[in-house]
Design a protein around this motif. Structure first.
Motif, PDB file in Angstrom:
ATOM      1  N   ILE A 278     -48.130  31.795  54.895  1.00  0.00           N
ATOM      2  CA  ILE A 278     -49.550  31.484  54.816  1.00  0.00           C
ATOM      3  C   ILE A 278     -50.307  32.600  54.098  1.00  0.00           C
ATOM      4  N   ALA A 279     -49.922  33.847  54.361  1.00  0.00           N
ATOM      5  CA  ALA A 279     -50.553  34.976  53.675  1.00  0.00           C
ATOM      6  C   ALA A 279     -50.317  34.896  52.171  1.00  0.00           C
ATOM      7  N   ALA A 280     -49.108  34.527  51.760  1.00  0.00           N
ATOM      8  CA  ALA A 280     -48.790  34.409  50.339  1.00  0.00           C
ATOM      9  C   ALA A 280     -49.623  33.306  49.684  1.00  0.00           C
ATOM     10  N   LYS A 281     -49.785  32.196  50.388  1.00  0.00           N
ATOM     11  CA  LYS A 281     -50.581  31.097  49.843  1.00  0.00           C
ATOM     12  C   LYS A 281     -52.044  31.492  49.684  1.00  0.00           C
ATOM     13  N   PHE A 282     -52.531  32.298  50.606  1.00  0.00           N
ATOM     14  CA  PHE A 282     -53.940  32.680  50.583  1.00  0.00           C
ATOM     15  C   PHE A 282     -54.197  33.829  49.605  1.00  0.00           C
ATOM     16  N   MET A 283     -53.226  34.729  49.455  1.00  0.00           N
ATOM     17  CA  MET A 283     -53.441  35.947  48.675  1.00  0.00           C
ATOM     18  C   MET A 283     -52.968  35.850  47.227  1.00  0.00           C
ATOM     19  N   ASP A 284     -51.876  35.144  46.991  1.00  0.00           N
ATOM     20  CA  ASP A 284     -51.234  35.171  45.678  1.00  0.00           C
ATOM     21  C   ASP A 284     -51.592  33.949  44.827  1.00  0.00           C
ATOM     22  N   ASP A 285     -51.681  34.165  43.532  1.00  0.00           N
ATOM     23  CA  ASP A 285     -51.941  33.061  42.612  1.00  0.00           C
ATOM     24  C   ASP A 285     -50.698  32.179  42.444  1.00  0.00           C
ATOM     25  N   ILE A 286     -49.529  32.811  42.508  1.00  0.00           N
ATOM     26  CA  ILE A 286     -48.267  32.088  42.369  1.00  0.00           C
ATOM     27  C   ILE A 286     -47.433  32.334  43.623  1.00  0.00           C
ATOM     28  N   TYR A 287     -46.916  31.270  44.226  1.00  0.00           N
ATOM     29  CA  TYR A 287     -46.133  31.414  45.455  1.00  0.00           C
ATOM     30  C   TYR A 287     -45.149  30.252  45.561  1.00  0.00           C
ATOM     31  N   TYR A 288     -44.124  30.456  46.365  1.00  0.00           N
ATOM     32  CA  TYR A 288     -43.117  29.406  46.578  1.00  0.00           C
ATOM     33  C   TYR A 288     -43.649  28.349  47.542  1.00  0.00           C
ATOM     34  N   ASN A 289     -43.057  27.152  47.461  1.00  0.00           N
ATOM     35  CA  ASN A 289     -43.497  26.075  48.340  1.00  0.00           C
ATOM     36  C   ASN A 289     -42.826  26.175  49.714  1.00  0.00           C
ATOM     37  N   ASN A 290     -43.219  25.267  50.590  1.00  0.00           N
ATOM     38  CA  ASN A 290     -42.723  25.301  51.967  1.00  0.00           C
ATOM     39  C   ASN A 290     -41.217  25.111  52.050  1.00  0.00           C
ATOM     40  N   ALA A 291     -40.676  24.282  51.167  1.00  0.00           N
ATOM     41  CA  ALA A 291     -39.231  24.032  51.193  1.00  0.00           C
ATOM     42  C   ALA A 291     -38.456  25.321  50.929  1.00  0.00           C
ATOM     43  N   TYR A 292     -38.963  26.128  50.022  1.00  0.00           N
ATOM     44  CA  TYR A 292     -38.295  27.398  49.710  1.00  0.00           C
ATOM     45  C   TYR A 292     -38.373  28.344  50.900  1.00  0.00           C
ATOM     46  N   TYR A 293     -39.553  28.460  51.506  1.00  0.00           N
ATOM     47  CA  TYR A 293     -39.703  29.334  52.672  1.00  0.00           C
ATOM     48  C   TYR A 293     -38.857  28.858  53.842  1.00  0.00           C
ATOM     49  N   ALA A 294     -38.682  27.555  53.948  1.00  0.00           N
ATOM     50  CA  ALA A 294     -37.823  27.019  55.004  1.00  0.00           C
ATOM     51  C   ALA A 294     -36.390  27.516  54.826  1.00  0.00           C
ATOM     52  N   LYS A 295     -35.906  27.519  53.568  1.00  0.00           N
ATOM     53  CA  LYS A 295     -34.555  28.018  53.301  1.00  0.00           C
ATOM     54  C   LYS A 295     -34.457  29.518  53.584  1.00  0.00           C
ATOM     55  N   VAL A 296     -35.474  30.263  53.164  1.00  0.00           N
ATOM     56  CA  VAL A 296     -35.479  31.711  53.421  1.00  0.00           C
ATOM     57  C   VAL A 296     -35.473  31.982  54.923  1.00  0.00           C
ATOM     58  N   GLY A 297     -36.248  31.205  55.659  1.00  0.00           N
ATOM     59  CA  GLY A 297     -36.366  31.426  57.097  1.00  0.00           C
ATOM     60  C   GLY A 297     -35.267  30.784  57.928  1.00  0.00           C
ATOM     61  N   GLY A 298     -34.431  29.971  57.290  1.00  0.00           N
ATOM     62  CA  GLY A 298     -33.335  29.349  58.021  1.00  0.00           C
ATOM     63  C   GLY A 298     -33.760  28.234  58.941  1.00  0.00           C
TER      64      GLY A 298
END
Length: 205
Positions: free
Chosen positions: A104-124
């Motif tokens: 959520i911080a990345a979505k709010f702070m960064d102009d470019i960020y990965y989508n939820n599917a990517y974070y799901a893989k990172v987070g397991g």
């Protein structure tokens, strides 16, 4: 802050954040309030085998979000615990809270960020679960995502001060960051904004 771009500073920040959350989780695991506390969507059935530090290092390696996101994620975790006092950070929920707050911080702070599917893989975890966790976390925050410069600098200075207490600087570049007044490490989050609100109320009276 520009200092966060320094690899050594970021490594120390990740180490300190992990250590802080580890102490908070272990303290709440032993807390008498642990059993009757609210079971949230962030709670797992068992404690993850990966350590908090390794998990945060994994997020840092693959998320590629700006360094300031980790300070903002810390602010969000602090706000969340204030808004949801029945949900204590413990070994069963800390990993899901971490991946959600950073995303959520990345979505709010960064102009470019990965989508939820990517974070799901990172987070397991699954995509459906992280979508649900995101919504739950946002409602838990009351959608209070804005972090003003004063709040950001206060949290950043606190984190820098504490991690330099653990890792004394070896050069002048890093030592210039440690001018913030020393505070003792506690088994809790900072709650800076809560303290500021109370001070404002006293002044108003």
């Amino acid at each position: 802050m520009a200092e966060l771009e320094c690899p050594t500073v970021m490594n120390n920040l990740i180490t300190y954040l992990s250590s802080l959350l580890q102490r908070v989780a272990e303290s709440n695991d032993l807390n008498p309030r642990f059993n009757p506390q609210k079971i949230s969507a962030f709670h797992g059935l068992t404690r993850p085998s990966i350590s908090i530090e390794s998990y945060l290092q994994r997020i840092f390696k693959y998320a590629n979000c700006s360094p300031s996101c980790y300070v903002v994620a810390y602010v969000y975790l602090d706000r969340f615990t204030q808004q949801q006092p029945a949900i204590l950070i413990n070994s069963l929920n800390v990993h899901r809270l971490l991946i959600t707050s950073v995303m959520i911080a990345a979505k709010f702070m960064d102009d470019i960020y990965y989508n939820n599917a990517y974070y799901a893989k990172v987070g397991g975890i699954g995509i459906t679960e992280i979508n649900f966790l995101e919504v739950d976390f946002l409602f838990g925050l009351g959608f209070q995502l804005n972090v003003n410069p004063t709040t950001f600098n206060t949290y950043c200075s606190y984190l820098q001060n504490q991690m330099f207490l653990l890792h004394p600087p070896l050069n002048t570049e890093e030592s210039s960051l440690s001018s913030y007044t020393s505070r003792s490490t506690k088994l809790q989050l900072l709650h800076y904004e809560d303290d500021q609100q109370q001070k404002q109320e006293v002044v108003a009276v």
